[in-house]
Scaffold this active site. Sequence first.
Site, PDB file in Angstrom:
ATOM      1  N   GLY A 109       0.830  -1.213   0.000  1.00  0.00           N
ATOM      2  CA  GLY A 109       0.000   0.000   0.000  1.00  0.00           C
ATOM      3  C   GLY A 109       0.857   1.253   0.000  1.00  0.00           C
ATOM      4  O   GLY A 109       0.578   2.220  -0.720  1.00  0.00           O
ATOM      5  N   TYR A 152       5.442 -20.128   8.132  1.00  0.00           N
ATOM      6  CA  TYR A 152       6.418 -19.328   7.370  1.00  0.00           C
ATOM      7  C   TYR A 152       6.206 -19.516   5.871  1.00  0.00           C
ATOM      8  O   TYR A 152       6.122 -18.546   5.109  1.00  0.00           O
ATOM      9  CB  TYR A 152       7.828 -19.750   7.776  1.00  0.00           C
ATOM     10  CG  TYR A 152       8.940 -18.924   7.193  1.00  0.00           C
ATOM     11  CD1 TYR A 152       9.093 -17.581   7.543  1.00  0.00           C
ATOM     12  CD2 TYR A 152       9.865 -19.478   6.304  1.00  0.00           C
ATOM     13  CE1 TYR A 152      10.140 -16.824   7.019  1.00  0.00           C
ATOM     14  CE2 TYR A 152      10.909 -18.730   5.787  1.00  0.00           C
ATOM     15  CZ  TYR A 152      11.050 -17.404   6.145  1.00  0.00           C
ATOM     16  OH  TYR A 152      12.087 -16.663   5.623  1.00  0.00           O
ATOM     17  N   LYS A 156       4.888 -16.531   3.306  1.00  0.00           N
ATOM     18  CA  LYS A 156       5.696 -16.042   2.189  1.00  0.00           C
ATOM     19  C   LYS A 156       5.013 -16.311   0.853  1.00  0.00           C
ATOM     20  O   LYS A 156       5.117 -15.505  -0.075  1.00  0.00           O
ATOM     21  CB  LYS A 156       7.087 -16.682   2.228  1.00  0.00           C
ATOM     22  CG  LYS A 156       7.945 -16.229   3.405  1.00  0.00           C
ATOM     23  CD  LYS A 156       8.315 -14.751   3.298  1.00  0.00           C
ATOM     24  CE  LYS A 156       9.333 -14.358   4.355  1.00  0.00           C
ATOM     25  NZ  LYS A 156       9.726 -12.934   4.261  1.00  0.00           N
TER      26      LYS A 156
END
Length: 325
Positions: A109, A152, A156
């Site tokens: 953003g 994790y 990702k």
Amino acid sequence: MSSTRRIRRVLVTGGAGFIGSHLCDRLLLAGCEVRVFDNLLTGRMDNIEHLLGHPRFSFDHYDVTNYLYVSGELDAILHFASPASPADFERLPIQILKVGSLGTHKVLGLAKAKKARVLIASTSECYGDPEVNPQPETYWGHVNPIGIRGVYDEAKRFAEAMTMAYHRHHGVDVRIVRIFNTFGPRMQINDGRAIPNFFSQAIRNEAITVFGDGSQTRSFCYVDDLVEGIVRLLHSDYVGPVNIGNPNEMSLLDMAKKIIRITGSKSPIVYKSLPPDDPKVRRPDITLAQRVLGGWEPKVSIDEGLERTRDYFIEALSKEARASA
Ligand code: UDP
């Protein structure tokens, strides 16, 4: 390889971490203005102490899963905030999921608002316990979404999906690096990964803990080579994941023996149970990196890298011993 965009003002999330802090050094050397956001969950002020007071460096103790505000222009954001050791997967599962998802969303953003390029730190864990070796970027992986490592891996993978969505839907200029096992100075003594564990154990002449029978493989890259690859990727035109790592694959038992030799240690090796979903093999296919990053490839040999890392661990352990005396 190189894009014409000039990168001057840069934000590094996780800039007080192992890789993040080396990136800060390198970007400052290149003349950039570097701003760091880090909540110090696994990052450490020790890693950036030498940069405090540098006229082009600033640090904010900040959790990047919250709204991000940066005044003025920003040319690039490097999103390196995340715990990354398998020991953290059990200790900090929610934080890992949040920084990979909410943190990546906030970073994208901000990049959109500032028209900045964004480079996301992804991982070889996207390939899970791979059925293909070496792993090219075109391999979609073999991940257990609900396993211990899933927090994790999936964070990702979500980060990559979100990054490509911002690229396709909002035209944000994005880069993605899939980082393979990396080692070097500034790794945390107690972070639980193989190289810090083996060095700490070997230097203290304590038993070296090899998980499983030690036949599982990894390919270890010295941090300077990784940073060179990341900086080249940042300046390249290539959109989409690029593997950066050292294709020099070896078994963990061989790595344990190497570290015993290089430290002149008397440590015995003890075998412990293999954690669930621990990948049996891992090796980057770096054909794409070589092609799109101007012939990039690792330059530092494993032995040279391990010697430099040994010197760091000897110093770090004696500093720790002095502090607790
Ligand atoms: N490992 C080990 N002893 C240790 C720590 C790790 O044998 O004290 C093994 C671990 O099971 C894995 C490999 O070393 O097979 C690399 O582990 P690391 O935690 O460094 O990272 P990973 O590549 O698994 O993300």
